[in-house]
Design a protein around this motif. Structure first.
Motif, short mmCIF file in Angstrom:
data_model
loop_
_atom_site.label_atom_id
_atom_site.label_comp_id
_atom_site.label_asym_id
_atom_site.label_seq_id
_atom_site.Cartn_x
_atom_site.Cartn_y
_atom_site.Cartn_z
N TRP A 6 61.11 11.75 8.68
CA TRP A 6 62.39 12.47 8.66
C TRP A 6 63.39 11.80 9.59
N ASN A 7 64.55 11.45 9.05
CA ASN A 7 65.68 11.05 9.89
C ASN A 7 66.35 12.34 10.33
N CYS A 8 66.03 12.77 11.55
CA CYS A 8 66.46 14.10 12.01
C CYS A 8 67.88 14.11 12.57
N ARG A 9 68.46 12.92 12.79
CA ARG A 9 69.85 12.81 13.29
C ARG A 9 70.04 13.59 14.58
N GLY A 10 69.04 13.50 15.45
CA GLY A 10 69.10 14.19 16.74
C GLY A 10 68.15 15.37 16.74
N ILE A 11 67.18 15.34 17.66
CA ILE A 11 66.14 16.37 17.67
C ILE A 11 66.36 17.39 18.78
N GLY A 12 67.50 17.33 19.43
CA GLY A 12 67.69 18.15 20.62
C GLY A 12 68.06 19.61 20.40
N ASN A 13 68.55 19.97 19.21
CA ASN A 13 69.01 21.36 19.05
C ASN A 13 67.93 22.23 18.40
N LEU A 20 61.89 21.21 11.67
CA LEU A 20 60.71 20.36 11.77
C LEU A 20 59.44 21.20 11.83
N THR A 21 59.47 22.26 12.58
CA THR A 21 58.31 23.16 12.67
C THR A 21 57.97 23.74 11.31
N GLU A 22 58.99 24.15 10.57
CA GLU A 22 58.76 24.72 9.23
C GLU A 22 58.11 23.69 8.30
N MET A 23 58.59 22.45 8.35
CA MET A 23 58.03 21.40 7.49
C MET A 23 56.58 21.12 7.85
N CYS A 24 56.28 21.12 9.14
CA CYS A 24 54.90 20.86 9.56
C CYS A 24 53.98 22.01 9.17
N SER A 35 63.05 9.45 12.96
CA SER A 35 64.03 8.43 13.33
C SER A 35 65.31 9.11 13.77
N GLU A 36 66.12 8.35 14.52
CA GLU A 36 67.37 8.88 15.11
C GLU A 36 67.09 10.14 15.93
N THR A 37 66.11 10.05 16.82
CA THR A 37 65.80 11.21 17.67
C THR A 37 66.93 11.49 18.67
N LYS A 38 67.58 10.43 19.15
CA LYS A 38 68.71 10.55 20.08
C LYS A 38 68.34 11.31 21.35
N ASN A 39 67.06 11.27 21.71
CA ASN A 39 66.60 11.98 22.90
C ASN A 39 65.50 11.19 23.60
N LYS A 40 65.36 11.46 24.89
CA LYS A 40 64.36 10.80 25.71
C LYS A 40 62.96 11.34 25.40
N ARG A 41 61.97 10.64 25.91
CA ARG A 41 60.58 10.97 25.65
C ARG A 41 60.23 12.39 26.11
N GLY A 66 70.02 6.17 17.83
CA GLY A 66 68.69 5.63 17.57
C GLY A 66 67.59 6.48 18.20
N GLY A 67 66.47 5.85 18.42
CA GLY A 67 65.30 6.53 18.96
C GLY A 67 64.29 6.85 17.87
N LEU A 68 63.02 6.50 18.11
CA LEU A 68 61.94 6.75 17.15
C LEU A 68 60.82 7.53 17.84
N ALA A 69 60.08 8.30 17.04
CA ALA A 69 58.92 9.03 17.57
C ALA A 69 57.85 9.10 16.50
N LEU A 70 56.60 8.92 16.91
CA LEU A 70 55.46 9.05 16.02
C LEU A 70 54.46 10.02 16.65
N PHE A 71 54.27 11.16 16.00
CA PHE A 71 53.28 12.14 16.42
C PHE A 71 52.01 11.94 15.58
N SER A 72 50.86 12.07 16.20
CA SER A 72 49.61 11.89 15.44
C SER A 72 48.48 12.69 16.07
N MET A 73 47.41 12.82 15.29
CA MET A 73 46.20 13.46 15.77
C MET A 73 45.18 12.39 16.17
N ASP A 74 44.31 12.74 17.11
CA ASP A 74 43.31 11.79 17.60
C ASP A 74 42.42 11.23 16.50
N ASP A 75 42.20 12.03 15.44
CA ASP A 75 41.30 11.62 14.35
C ASP A 75 41.66 10.27 13.76
#
Length: 203
Positions: A6-13, A20-24, A35-41, A66-75
């Motif tokens: 998902w290009n979220c165009r900023g994940i801060g609000n 994002l929670t609903e999609m997950c 992509s385009e997280t526009k926020n720090k780690r 910009g800014g990218l993030a990849l969430f994953s499970m240990d599996d």
């Protein structure tokens, strides 16, 4: 295994985080690429905790873009092979099989996109086995993937198509509206494009 991009165009609000929670909750992905997280780690770490993912890899934004993030499970035993502001390239274990995955955010600037395609093509020269790419490529393969806007020359699509061919990529089946991006141009005209896609090789 399910992956969400998902290009979220900023994940801060709050609205974006709620979406994002609903999609997950609906799709239960094992991997989520933003992509385009526009926020720090630190902001992404809070979201990671809320979503329940074991691992987080981030590429910091440049200023407010910009800014990218990849969430994953240990599996999936994610091992990051390469990252920059346009991609995160990893190997993972899926059902006991090593799989390469490249999460892509194509350059918004047309003149710079060839650098992204060149990097991906370089990966292909030493890569064997299952490999797929997913993300917002910021590019289309022809006019069938676009409505509205300025008519482009056919040869402007060739570098992207050549990269997909050189990497042995084929489109995965999809459902829904393929024109996933909608924007406005000068004069108020609407443009729709298929910028988001997932592709994989025969393996």
């Amino acid at each position: 295994m399910r992956a969400l991009s998902w290009n979220c165009r900023g994940i801060g609000n709050d609205l974006t985080v709620r979406r994002l929670t609903e999609m997950c909750q609906k799709h239960r992905p094992g991997l989520v690429f933003l992509s385009e997280t526009k926020n720090k780690r630190m902001v992404l770490q809070n979201i990671q905790a809320d979503l329940g993912f074991d691992c987080l890899f981030t590429v910091e934004p440049l200023g407010l873009s910009g800014g990218l993030a990849l969430f994953s499970m240990d599996d999936f035993q994610i091992n990051v092979l390469f990252s920059n502001n346009r991609m995160i390239d990893v190997e993972a274990i899926i059902d006991g099989i090593k799989v390469y995955m490249t999460f892509v955010y194509g350059d918004p600037v047309l003149e710079h996109r060839d650098q992204v395609w060149e990097r991906l093509t370089r990966f292909s020269t030493t890569r064997t086995g299952p490999w797929f790419m997913i993300g917002d490529f910021n590019e289309i393969t022809d006019h069938n993937e676009k409505e509205g806007g300025i008519w482009r020359l056919y040869n402007s699509f060739l570098p992207f198509k050549q990269m997909l061919s050189d990497c042995g990529m084929m489109e995965f089946p999809f459902t829904g509206n393929m024109l996933s991006w909608v924007g406005k141009r000068a004069g108020g005209s609407t443009v729709r494009c298929k910028l988001d896609r997932d592709v994989g090789n025969e393996d």
